[in-house]
Write a protein that holds these residues in place. Structure first.
Motif, PDB file in Angstrom:
ATOM      1  N   GLU A  43      16.976  -9.273   1.206  1.00 41.12           N
ATOM      2  CA  GLU A  43      15.754  -8.472   1.283  1.00 41.12           C
ATOM      3  C   GLU A  43      14.708  -8.959   0.300  1.00 41.12           C
ATOM      4  O   GLU A  43      13.542  -8.613   0.426  1.00 41.12           O
ATOM      5  CB  GLU A  43      16.058  -6.996   1.049  1.00 41.12           C
ATOM      6  CG  GLU A  43      16.373  -6.675  -0.392  1.00 41.12           C
ATOM      7  CD  GLU A  43      16.523  -5.196  -0.645  1.00 41.12           C
ATOM      8  OE1 GLU A  43      16.001  -4.735  -1.669  1.00 41.12           O
ATOM      9  OE2 GLU A  43      17.145  -4.510   0.154  1.00 41.12           O
ATOM     10  N   THR A  50      21.034  -6.708   1.674  1.00 38.76           N
ATOM     11  CA  THR A  50      21.148  -5.397   2.301  1.00 38.76           C
ATOM     12  C   THR A  50      20.592  -5.366   3.720  1.00 38.76           C
ATOM     13  O   THR A  50      20.753  -4.372   4.414  1.00 38.76           O
ATOM     14  CB  THR A  50      20.406  -4.335   1.468  1.00 38.76           C
ATOM     15  OG1 THR A  50      19.043  -4.730   1.348  1.00 38.76           O
ATOM     16  CG2 THR A  50      21.028  -4.201   0.085  1.00 38.76           C
ATOM     17  N   ASP A  51      19.934  -6.437   4.145  1.00 38.12           N
ATOM     18  CA  ASP A  51      19.407  -6.495   5.509  1.00 38.12           C
ATOM     19  C   ASP A  51      20.512  -6.958   6.461  1.00 38.12           C
ATOM     20  O   ASP A  51      21.326  -7.815   6.108  1.00 38.12           O
ATOM     21  CB  ASP A  51      18.220  -7.455   5.594  1.00 38.12           C
ATOM     22  CG  ASP A  51      16.987  -6.941   4.862  1.00 38.12           C
ATOM     23  OD1 ASP A  51      16.993  -5.766   4.463  1.00 38.12           O
ATOM     24  OD2 ASP A  51      16.041  -7.713   4.699  1.00 38.12           O
ATOM     25  N   ARG A  88      21.492   3.975   6.502  1.00 35.96           N
ATOM     26  CA  ARG A  88      20.619   2.807   6.642  1.00 35.96           C
ATOM     27  C   ARG A  88      19.341   3.208   7.388  1.00 35.96           C
ATOM     28  O   ARG A  88      19.301   4.213   8.071  1.00 35.96           O
ATOM     29  CB  ARG A  88      21.332   1.693   7.404  1.00 35.96           C
ATOM     30  CG  ARG A  88      22.613   1.234   6.704  1.00 35.96           C
ATOM     31  CD  ARG A  88      23.223   0.041   7.362  1.00 35.96           C
ATOM     32  NE  ARG A  88      22.392  -1.150   7.303  1.00 35.96           N
ATOM     33  CZ  ARG A  88      22.317  -1.986   6.271  1.00 35.96           C
ATOM     34  NH1 ARG A  88      22.999  -1.739   5.173  1.00 35.96           N
ATOM     35  NH2 ARG A  88      21.562  -3.064   6.332  1.00 35.96           N
ATOM     36  N   THR A 123      18.334  -1.966   7.296  1.00 43.91           N
ATOM     37  CA  THR A 123      18.339  -2.245   5.862  1.00 43.91           C
ATOM     38  C   THR A 123      18.849  -1.005   5.139  1.00 43.91           C
ATOM     39  O   THR A 123      18.753   0.113   5.666  1.00 43.91           O
ATOM     40  CB  THR A 123      16.945  -2.653   5.359  1.00 43.91           C
ATOM     41  OG1 THR A 123      17.046  -3.171   4.032  1.00 43.91           O
ATOM     42  CG2 THR A 123      15.959  -1.498   5.393  1.00 43.91           C
ATOM     43  N   ALA A 124      19.382  -1.216   3.944  1.00 43.54           N
ATOM     44  CA  ALA A 124      19.916  -0.083   3.172  1.00 43.54           C
ATOM     45  C   ALA A 124      18.793   0.611   2.413  1.00 43.54           C
ATOM     46  O   ALA A 124      17.758   0.072   2.138  1.00 43.54           O
ATOM     47  CB  ALA A 124      20.965  -0.566   2.185  1.00 43.54           C
TER      48      ALA A 124
END
Length: 124
Positions: A43, A50-51, A88, A123-124
């Motif tokens: 990211e 996290t993506d 997410r 993403t998170a």
């Protein structure tokens, strides 16, 4: 995969994972969900991974071309809004397309099928 499955079943579709559902509904209208393993991306330059990007295919099946296209339209409607992925943020699935409707004469009676691919990013 669970979020896509939930969106499809929530739209009233019978869903098989990786193939036809067991049992196949009497209407012979269903979708088969095929999911690739996906890729993890950064990211930022800090290398926070996290993506996540997932490509999946929904193969719509029906006893006639019209019913196969009905399943495809119901699939599009189910995936039009963002899917809910616990913990997410998810973008709306992007339709990548597929070939025209095809007839499968290897089964009796013949069935029509239409594979449509999608991309989902979270993403998170």
């Amino acid at each position: 995969m669970d979020a896509v499955h939930a969106a499809l079943t929530g739209a009233g579709l019978v869903v098989g994972l990786g193939g036809a559902p067991a049992p196949v509904p009497a209407s012979q209208i269903y979708v088969a969900l095929h999911v690739a393993p996906g890729t993890v991306g950064r990211e930022s330059l800090a290398d926070a991974r996290t993506d996540f990007e997932l490509v999946f295919q929904v193969t719509c099946v029906g006893p006639t071309q019209e019913k196969c296209l009905w399943a495809a339209q119901r699939t599009r409607s189910a995936l039009h809004g963002p899917v809910v992925v616990a913990g997410r943020t998810a973008w709306r699935p992007e339709e990548l397309g597929g070939p025209p409707v095809q007839r499968d004469d290897d089964v009796s009676p013949p069935l029509y099928f239409l594979p449509v691919q999608y991309r989902l990013r979270t993403t998170a």
